[in-house]
Design an enzyme around this catalytic site. Structure first.
Site, mmCIF file in Angstrom:
data_model
loop_
_atom_site.group_PDB
_atom_site.id
_atom_site.type_symbol
_atom_site.label_atom_id
_atom_site.label_comp_id
_atom_site.label_asym_id
_atom_site.label_seq_id
_atom_site.Cartn_x
_atom_site.Cartn_y
_atom_site.Cartn_z
ATOM 1 C CB CYS A 113 -8.798 2.261 5.463
ATOM 2 S SG CYS A 113 -9.381 3.746 5.778
ATOM 3 C CG HIS A 154 -13.770 1.784 5.348
ATOM 4 N ND1 HIS A 154 -12.457 1.578 5.871
ATOM 5 C CD2 HIS A 154 -14.199 0.771 4.759
ATOM 6 C CE1 HIS A 154 -12.151 0.417 5.376
ATOM 7 N NE2 HIS A 154 -13.134 -0.232 4.775
ATOM 8 C CG ASP A 169 -13.219 -3.329 3.074
ATOM 9 O OD1 ASP A 169 -11.679 -3.185 3.367
ATOM 10 O OD2 ASP A 169 -13.736 -2.510 3.842
#
Length: 316
Positions: A113, A154, A169
């Site tokens: 991420c 995250h 995202d």
């Protein structure tokens, strides 16, 4: 008033979606890029509006960068780790870290991420789009129902489009990680592009609550069911919005689902039984989970064999 604003936002995104097909097709025809600056120059040349540039960046990353399973388990491409002496020193070292991460991600075509979010932000900067990196907690499994958000789980983004911040995202755009198999399956998913904040909240809670862009709490996040990407990508809506549901021993539990299409088939499965059972939806969009000895653990509802939402079973 919140419902009216939310409806306007959904209409705005719906109108914009008519442009996505042509943007996506153009980006998919690009030659391979290993240099972020050259990719940004191509995007700036081909697209002029904020929304088209943001979509082009999202689609390119989502279709070219694979999730790095090796880095996930070794954390080689993970959180930021360096020492600093002053705030200015910290900023300088973080910029150097992220630039190095962008170069590594473009070269290897893999990231977790932090790499996805850093690349998205860098390409936005190179195409004149304000963007930020947002650390926070994600809900990625039914086992997280009832757990309060914690820091550092995250990372995702917000990008300013036509003067308004939109949530992104791009990590979850790229595909699906099956942790039990330690396997990544590339499947482009646009459910996390300019997502309505109330939907984005279903599986994202930022460390800085200002980036919720909606009025929700950590306690509400913990109480949510686990929503699969199918839920966000669809118009299906289920009336049960608490993750833990009481199932009496001798009484069925009634649910309501909206926006099923003719021919849609509804099923459920429990973690104890692991067998799909068909559900019948009546003319009022209700269905009933019947009383059964297999109702323990977790309940997952499927539409057309795709998981939609999962709940924790509490026996009464």
């Amino acid at each position: 008033m919140k419902k009216i604003i939310s409806g306007i936002l959904l209409l705005f995104v719906s109108v914009m979606s008519a442009q996505y097909e042509s943007v996506d097709a153009a980006v998919r025809s690009y030659p391979d890029f290993s240099d972020a600056d050259k990719l940004a120059a191509r995007i700036s040349k081909d697209f002029k509006t904020d929304i088209d540039k943001a979509r082009a960046i999202y689609t390119w990353i989502g279709t070219h960068i694979a999730y790095d399973m090796k880095a996930l388990y070794s954390q080689q491409n993970g959180g930021i780790a360096f020492s600093y002496t002053t705030p200015e020193d910290r900023m300088q070292k973080e910029r150097a870290f992220r630039l190095n991460l962008v170069k590594k991600t473009m070269r290897s075509k893999k990231a977790i991420c932090e790499g996805y979010a850093s690349l998205f932000t860098y390409l936005c900067a190179m195409t004149d789009l304000p963007a930020v990196i947002i650390p926070g907690t994600s809900k990625t499994s039914h086992t997280e129902i009832g757990k309060l958000p914690t820091e550092g789980d995250h990372t995702w983004n917000a990008v300013k489009i036509n003067g308004a911040w939109q949530l992104i995202d791009v990590t979850w755009a790229a595909g699906v990680v099956r942790g039990n198999e330690k396997k990544f399956t590339p499947v482009f998913n646009d459910a996390y592009f300019c997502t309505d904040p109330d939907l984005f909240f279903l599986n994202h809670f930022p460390d800085d609550k200002r980036w919720l862009l909606t009025d929700r709490s950590a306690e509400e996040f913990a109480e949510l069911p686990f929503y699969y990407p199918t839920y966000l990508k669809s118009d299906y809506r289920i009336n049960a919005d608490k993750g833990a549901i009481l199932f009496p021993k001798n009484t069925g539990v009634r649910f309501k689902i909206e926006n099923l299409d003719p021919g849609d088939e509804l099923y459920y499965i429990t973690s104890r039984d692991n067998t799909l059972d068909r559900l019948i939806v009546d003319e009022h969009n209700h269905f009933v989970i019947p009383p059964s000895a297999k109702l323990s653990g977790y309940l997952t509802i499927f539409v057309n064999m795709k998981p939609l939402v999962a709940y924790k079973i509490v026996r009464g």
